[in-house]
Write a protein that holds these residues in place. Sequence first.
Motif: not given
Length: 304
Positions: A55, A86, A88-89, A94, A108-111, A114-115
């Motif tokens: 985060n 991350l 979450d968003s 963020t 940036v690593h995110c689901t 979240v993207r």
Amino acid sequence: MHVHVLGSAAGGGFPQWNCNCPLCAGVRTGRIRATARTQSSLAVSDDGGRWALINASPDIRAQIDGFPRLNPGTPARASAIAAVVLMDSQIDHTTGLLSLREGRELAVHCTEQVRQDLTTGFPVLSMLGHYTTVTVHPIPIDGDAAFTVAGLPHLRFTAIPLTSKAPPYSPHRHDPHRGDNIGLRIVDTRSGARLFYAPGLGAFDDTVRAEVATADCVLLDGTCWHDDDMARAGVGGKLARAMGHLPQAGPGGMLAELAAYPRPRKILIHINNTNPILDEDSRERRELAEAGIEVAFDGQEMSL
Ligand code: MLT
Ligand code: MN
Ligand code: ZN
């Protein structure tokens, strides 16, 4: 595995800029025994050289300044931050990305969920593309798929999809999707040491219980003591559960759940400024201590 707590408070920090609740006023004036906290974020590393930020909080600039290992000192422009992962968003997790725009590149690593939020409702990733080279690495959320972060070869990360809440601005706020919020299992492949981090955790399910049962250390949602902490502090009516945060007290609360797991070191993080556990002399803080549960603080370090 090296773990450094960059920030341990929930959104708003402690004290919060506009809050005169007994805790915020108390820490400001020194009337209570309590320590100020910035908004929640971790730095993790395998060798102490390169770090992943878990985060990126609005307080990131002060957090980096307060942890010199994130700045190697040479060459003229350099950072030891390898990537940001991350959960979450949410704004408090963020917004700090905006302060990393001066870098040459940003991983940036995110689901996927979240993207989507971060390229539409709050298009921070799209904006940053005009300042630096942003590489988005999708976090897998199916099965037990692990991922790695370039520069940290000995750490293996696994997303644990959580029941929680997408941010108020997200189209998923009242229409939950898998991947809106995740917890993170981080394993050091050399020692087998295992950390579970979940700063936003709305409910325990069997997957979460399995993580807690097998971790060496858990850093879990410490937002609220009671569901209605905010009303009790006279600062509004928002309920913890409605915001995707499991309260600590009462039947089915965080304390009742954690009592079943003797193995891990247990630490609460993402503490809201209305939570009585921030007062080190409070009855609630004593209750935590008796249950063997710690409260994370900024600058806390762990070696696993
Ligand atoms: C949350 O954790 O529920 C959010 O960070 C709240 C907020 O953005 O203020
Ligand atoms: Mn938050
Ligand atoms: Zn307050």
